[in-house]
Design an enzyme around this catalytic site. Sequence first.
Site, PDB file in Angstrom:
ATOM      1  CG  HIS A  17      -1.924  -0.996   1.351  1.00 48.02           C
ATOM      2  ND1 HIS A  17      -2.090  -1.752   2.488  1.00 48.02           N
ATOM      3  CD2 HIS A  17      -2.869  -1.418   0.478  1.00 48.02           C
ATOM      4  CE1 HIS A  17      -3.095  -2.590   2.313  1.00 48.02           C
ATOM      5  NE2 HIS A  17      -3.583  -2.418   1.096  1.00 48.02           N
ATOM      6  CE  LYS A  41     -12.557  -6.812   2.554  1.00 45.74           C
ATOM      7  NZ  LYS A  41     -11.367  -5.978   2.310  1.00 45.74           N
ATOM      8  NE  ARG A  91      -2.742  -7.768  -4.681  1.00 44.48           N
ATOM      9  CZ  ARG A  91      -3.553  -8.198  -3.741  1.00 44.48           C
ATOM     10  NH1 ARG A  91      -3.092  -8.523  -2.567  1.00 44.48           N
ATOM     11  NH2 ARG A  91      -4.842  -8.323  -3.964  1.00 44.48           N
ATOM     12  CB  SER A 128      -4.705  -6.520   4.399  1.00 44.15           C
ATOM     13  OG  SER A 128      -4.186  -5.269   4.006  1.00 44.15           O
TER      14      SER A 128
END
Length: 160
Positions: A17, A41, A91, A128
């Site tokens: 990040h 979440k 990514r 994360s």
Amino acid sequence: MRRAVCPGSLDPIHNGHLEVIARAAGLFDEVIVAVSTNYAKKYRFSLEERLEMASETLASLRGIVIEPMGAGLLAEYCRQRGASAIVKGIRSSSDFDYEVPMATMNRQLTGVETVFLPAEARYLHLSSTMIKEVEGLGGDVSDYVPRAVLRRFHEGKETN
């Protein structure tokens, strides 16, 4: 002023990040790091903790504003803040495939563009979720997260 929004739950913020946010700061006059909450979440850190870790970690970067995003559409949040772009780190091709439809919808809703920044090779594997899992199982994540996050992980163990 060229303003962008870099959204994320940042649970926790990690070096991938940081790298994307720092690069965004070089492209825009102001980057709003919008810390989001997805109510579907389960979070390891509260919104307040995530905001504090981001603020502490990003304090040395110029042109960075950190704030909670709140509920609602990202495109509308950008419009309200006068941001012309959303910055997203990518990514892999699966990230790209996931992000493109959202970028298209955001542009159609409010005209906000999405800028994709490919992750540095050394951060391609970071998420994360993975960091929380490795740390929770006793692994060393110190190479992947800033000190503010390590400190919070250690504080959590002391209170448990």
